[in-house]
Scaffold this motif. Structure first.
Motif, PDB file in Angstrom:
ATOM      1  N   UNK A 142      -3.141  -2.818  -3.104  1.00  0.00           N
ATOM      2  CA  UNK A 142      -2.469  -2.557  -1.829  1.00  0.00           C
ATOM      3  C   UNK A 142      -3.487  -2.177  -0.767  1.00  0.00           C
ATOM      4  N   UNK A 143      -3.653  -3.061   0.209  1.00  0.00           N
ATOM      5  CA  UNK A 143      -4.639  -2.833   1.267  1.00  0.00           C
ATOM      6  C   UNK A 143      -4.016  -2.409   2.590  1.00  0.00           C
ATOM      7  N   UNK A 144      -2.715  -2.240   2.644  1.00  0.00           N
ATOM      8  CA  UNK A 144      -2.053  -1.788   3.874  1.00  0.00           C
ATOM      9  C   UNK A 144      -2.083  -0.262   3.917  1.00  0.00           C
ATOM     10  N   UNK A 145      -3.169   0.275   4.455  1.00  0.00           N
ATOM     11  CA  UNK A 145      -3.404   1.712   4.433  1.00  0.00           C
ATOM     12  C   UNK A 145      -2.365   2.498   5.220  1.00  0.00           C
ATOM     13  N   UNK A 146      -1.745   1.883   6.210  1.00  0.00           N
ATOM     14  CA  UNK A 146      -0.767   2.602   7.023  1.00  0.00           C
ATOM     15  C   UNK A 146       0.633   2.597   6.422  1.00  0.00           C
ATOM     16  N   UNK A 147       0.827   1.822   5.375  1.00  0.00           N
ATOM     17  CA  UNK A 147       2.129   1.799   4.713  1.00  0.00           C
ATOM     18  C   UNK A 147       2.295   3.028   3.830  1.00  0.00           C
ATOM     19  N   UNK A 148       3.493   3.602   3.830  1.00  0.00           N
ATOM     20  CA  UNK A 148       3.792   4.684   2.899  1.00  0.00           C
ATOM     21  C   UNK A 148       4.192   4.032   1.577  1.00  0.00           C
ATOM     22  N   UNK A 149       3.404   4.257   0.538  1.00  0.00           N
ATOM     23  CA  UNK A 149       3.646   3.641  -0.765  1.00  0.00           C
ATOM     24  C   UNK A 149       4.286   4.664  -1.699  1.00  0.00           C
ATOM     25  N   UNK A 150       5.454   4.318  -2.225  1.00  0.00           N
ATOM     26  CA  UNK A 150       6.175   5.183  -3.157  1.00  0.00           C
ATOM     27  C   UNK A 150       6.225   4.481  -4.504  1.00  0.00           C
ATOM     28  N   UNK A 151       5.663   5.111  -5.530  1.00  0.00           N
ATOM     29  CA  UNK A 151       5.598   4.506  -6.856  1.00  0.00           C
ATOM     30  C   UNK A 151       6.320   5.369  -7.890  1.00  0.00           C
TER      31      UNK A 151
ATOM     32  N   UNK B  96      13.815   8.544 -18.778  1.00  0.00           N
ATOM     33  CA  UNK B  96      13.498   7.948 -17.478  1.00  0.00           C
ATOM     34  C   UNK B  96      12.663   8.922 -16.667  1.00  0.00           C
ATOM     35  N   UNK B  97      11.626   8.381 -16.023  1.00  0.00           N
ATOM     36  CA  UNK B  97      10.772   9.219 -15.201  1.00  0.00           C
ATOM     37  C   UNK B  97      11.347   9.331 -13.805  1.00  0.00           C
ATOM     38  N   UNK B  98      11.547  10.563 -13.356  1.00  0.00           N
ATOM     39  CA  UNK B  98      12.056  10.804 -12.007  1.00  0.00           C
ATOM     40  C   UNK B  98      10.939  11.181 -11.042  1.00  0.00           C
ATOM     41  N   UNK B  99       9.691  11.089 -11.497  1.00  0.00           N
ATOM     42  CA  UNK B  99       8.564  11.510 -10.676  1.00  0.00           C
ATOM     43  C   UNK B  99       8.136  10.386  -9.735  1.00  0.00           C
ATOM     44  N   UNK B 100       8.122  10.694  -8.463  1.00  0.00           N
ATOM     45  CA  UNK B 100       7.667   9.744  -7.459  1.00  0.00           C
ATOM     46  C   UNK B 100       6.238  10.075  -7.051  1.00  0.00           C
ATOM     47  N   UNK B 101       5.407   9.042  -6.946  1.00  0.00           N
ATOM     48  CA  UNK B 101       4.036   9.202  -6.470  1.00  0.00           C
ATOM     49  C   UNK B 101       3.977   8.658  -5.046  1.00  0.00           C
ATOM     50  N   UNK B 102       3.548   9.488  -4.114  1.00  0.00           N
ATOM     51  CA  UNK B 102       3.544   9.113  -2.700  1.00  0.00           C
ATOM     52  C   UNK B 102       2.100   9.010  -2.222  1.00  0.00           C
ATOM     53  N   UNK B 103       1.779   7.900  -1.564  1.00  0.00           N
ATOM     54  CA  UNK B 103       0.416   7.709  -1.051  1.00  0.00           C
ATOM     55  C   UNK B 103       0.471   6.903   0.232  1.00  0.00           C
ATOM     56  N   UNK B 104      -0.707   6.741   0.850  1.00  0.00           N
ATOM     57  CA  UNK B 104      -0.789   5.935   2.065  1.00  0.00           C
ATOM     58  C   UNK B 104      -0.247   6.665   3.271  1.00  0.00           C
ATOM     59  N   UNK B 105       0.429   5.919   4.133  1.00  0.00           N
ATOM     60  CA  UNK B 105       0.939   6.505   5.360  1.00  0.00           C
ATOM     61  C   UNK B 105      -0.158   6.875   6.334  1.00  0.00           C
ATOM     62  N   UNK B 106      -1.300   6.155   6.254  1.00  0.00           N
ATOM     63  CA  UNK B 106      -2.392   6.427   7.174  1.00  0.00           C
ATOM     64  C   UNK B 106      -3.390   7.454   6.686  1.00  0.00           C
ATOM     65  N   UNK B 107      -3.232   7.923   5.440  1.00  0.00           N
ATOM     66  CA  UNK B 107      -4.183   8.898   4.903  1.00  0.00           C
ATOM     67  C   UNK B 107      -4.544   8.521   3.475  1.00  0.00           C
ATOM     68  N   UNK B 108      -5.544   9.218   2.915  1.00  0.00           N
ATOM     69  CA  UNK B 108      -5.953   8.973   1.538  1.00  0.00           C
ATOM     70  C   UNK B 108      -5.133   9.803   0.550  1.00  0.00           C
ATOM     71  N   UNK B 109      -4.217  10.595   1.044  1.00  0.00           N
ATOM     72  CA  UNK B 109      -3.472  11.516   0.199  1.00  0.00           C
ATOM     73  C   UNK B 109      -2.666  10.782  -0.873  1.00  0.00           C
ATOM     74  N   UNK B 110      -2.724  11.290  -2.102  1.00  0.00           N
ATOM     75  CA  UNK B 110      -1.910  10.805  -3.214  1.00  0.00           C
ATOM     76  C   UNK B 110      -1.352  12.020  -3.936  1.00  0.00           C
ATOM     77  N   UNK B 111      -0.042  12.114  -4.031  1.00  0.00           N
ATOM     78  CA  UNK B 111       0.573  13.269  -4.676  1.00  0.00           C
ATOM     79  C   UNK B 111       1.982  12.928  -5.123  1.00  0.00           C
ATOM     80  N   UNK B 112       2.520  13.732  -6.026  1.00  0.00           N
ATOM     81  CA  UNK B 112       3.913  13.549  -6.400  1.00  0.00           C
ATOM     82  C   UNK B 112       4.788  14.089  -5.278  1.00  0.00           C
ATOM     83  N   UNK B 113       6.020  13.589  -5.219  1.00  0.00           N
ATOM     84  CA  UNK B 113       6.912  14.083  -4.178  1.00  0.00           C
ATOM     85  C   UNK B 113       7.216  15.559  -4.385  1.00  0.00           C
ATOM     86  N   UNK B 114       7.109  16.029  -5.660  1.00  0.00           N
ATOM     87  CA  UNK B 114       7.330  17.453  -5.932  1.00  0.00           C
ATOM     88  C   UNK B 114       6.233  18.297  -5.299  1.00  0.00           C
ATOM     89  N   UNK B 115       4.982  17.831  -5.391  1.00  0.00           N
ATOM     90  CA  UNK B 115       3.879  18.553  -4.759  1.00  0.00           C
ATOM     91  C   UNK B 115       4.054  18.593  -3.252  1.00  0.00           C
TER      92      UNK B 115
END
Length: 475
Positions: free
Chosen positions: A399-408, A1-20
């Motif tokens: 996903x076009x809701x740029x202000x939403x915090x997207x967790x994948x 099982x993958x425990x890695x979360x990818x976090x993006x959005x929240x009003x920015x272009x940033x995309x990173x793992x939660x570990x980063x």
């Protein structure tokens, strides 16, 4: 099982793992703490002068501590600066990667849309199949062809069990899921081209936002209506539980666990929590279940496939009507503070209500929902949780809701798919596990957004919960 979360959005272009992001936050905290220590040393150094030590009769050798304090202060400042620089570099890398990813996605979206418009324009007869079938039927047809290829000319075709397993593996492939997102986004351009609209004009209409996912879904709904299916009906309340005390949700996992999972014994699709706040104000939390029936017509269940199509078109779904009726029954008005939470179709229902602008929505929390093209107001605190190997969110397009915090998360990354379970990454239990990982994450982005969702319930003097069940009123 993958425990890695990818976090993006929240009003920015940033995309990173939660570990980063956790590392960046830890580095910044280390820099701040180091500066605090350096500041304390500077304060001692300023107050402890050589003249004072000599006047106290301190041995001459001890005076060298003045130099040591200066040295320690300088070294700590250097460490603090380096930690802060590293934190900035990590976040800059995340932002740069996100910017490039966004640019690539926009280019691919444009290419896919233009190609679909041209294809529809050149082969207009294909539009007949598009209008007469649900969006899933052409997909399954293509998959069937693929399985014939997999069977090979000199080998027998796959058995039903093998076919089911192979189908599940295909639709659980993150690459396929991403391709489906782009395919869904291009369906309207294909339909417009098939209707005889020149590709250049289709491109202009698409860029202006005059056609979109709702357009193609509307065509499907209209075609279904001509065939006697996909018709919406009124709804009526079937049951309502007695209000009982409840506590405020503690984290994302708690929110996921509160989303209803209707059964014959407990058929309620809606859960509404009412919080009394100091000063006589109130706050409500609404939780909405996912699809319960995939029938196209003739069912008493509002959470069916007809509502799925209606949610893609707009806000006329029976499931939306049922939730709004329950909200009125619970005492929710246009001025009431309300948080919305939903799973699968329930996520789309919650997003549609938030997008309507008719309610004072403080926050939106969705899991596994096709909400990418539902425009949630930017001032609504939004957390969107998706699995990259779950096809259901992909049916809502990009996903076009740029202000939403997207967790994948890839739910089945590194482990085998369970046998006999269709679309396993969409299971409620898998999203509960992702929510648990979110609660344990060190990412400030996740923790801050989760805290903001819970802010409206802080200080509640009492709270109760009521659950509702609704049914369609058949002609």
């Amino acid at each position: 099982m993958s425990d890695e979360l990818i976090v993006s959005g929240g009003g920015s272009y940033s995309i990173a793992t939660d570990e980063m992001l956790s590392s960046a936050s830890e580095l910044q905290r280390a820099a701040d703490m180091t500066r605090d220590i350096a500041g304390s040393i500077r304060m001692v150094d300023d107050r402890l002068t050589v003249q004072q030590m000599e006047s106290w009769g301190v041995p001459a050798g001890a005076v060298l501590v003045e130099d040591d304090l200066n040295c320690a202060f300088g070294e700590l400042q250097v460490l603090a600066n380096r930690a802060e620089e590293l934190s900035g570099i990590v976040r800059f890398a995340a932002h740069t990667y996100g910017w490039v990813e966004n640019l690539s996605e926009a280019a691919l979206r444009k290419l896919s849309a233009d190609a679909a418009a041209l294809l529809g324009f050149l082969f207009p007869l294909w539009s007949t199949a598009l209008l007469r079938a649900s969006p899933i039927i052409p997909l399954l047809a293509g998959i069937g062809v693929g399985f014939h290829v997999l069977g090979g000319r000199d080998r027998p075709l796959l058995t039903p069990e093998q076919l089911s397993t192979a189908l599940n593996e295909l639709i659980s492939d993150p690459t396929f899921v991403l391709a489906l997102r782009h395919g869904v986004m291009s369906a309207d351009e294909f339909a417009a081209g098939a209707a005889g609209i020149p590709p250049d004009l289709v491109s202009a209409l698409s860029a202006a936002g005059l056609i979109g996912l709702g357009t193609s879904a509307g065509l499907v709904q209209g075609a279904g209506g001509l065939g006697g299916v996909l018709k919406e009906t009124p709804v009526t309340q079937v049951s309502k539980t007695t209000p009982v005390p409840v506590s405020a949700p503690q984290g994302s996992r708690d929110r996921v666990d509160r989303i209803p999972q209707p059964t014959q014994e407990n058929p309620e699709q809606i859960r509404i929590e009412r919080y009394e706040l100091p000063g006589g104000e109130e706050h409500f939390e609404v939780y909405v279940a996912g699809t319960q029936d995939f029938a196209l017509s003739g069912t008493a269940e509002p959470w069916d496939f007809t509502s799925n199509i209606s949610n893609a078109v707009g806000r006329n779904a029976a499931s939306v009507a049922a939730v709004e009726a329950a909200m009125r029954d619970a005492g929710i008005t246009e001025g009431s503070s309300v948080g919305l939470n939903g799973y699968s179709q329930g996520a789309a229902v919650a997003a549609r209500i938030a997008a309507s602008g008719e309610y004072n929505v403080s926050g939106l929390f969705t899991i596994g929902g096709p909400i990418g093209q539902i425009p949630v107001p930017p001032d609504v605190e939004t957390i969107v949780v998706e699995h990259t190997d779950d096809v259901v969110p992909a049916t809502g397009g990009l996903q076009d809701n740029a202000n939403a915090l997207v967790v994948q998360r890839e739910a089945f990354g590194g482990r085998s798919l369970p046998e006999g379970q269709v679309v396993p990454a969409h299971q409620h239990s898998e999203y509960a596990e992702t929510a648990r990982l979110m609660d344990e994450s060190g990412s400030e982005e996740i923790q801050n957004a989760t805290r903001r969702l819970s802010d409206p319930t802080n200080g509640a003097t009492s709270a109760t919960v009521t659950e509702y069940s609704y049914a369609r009123v058949q002609p």
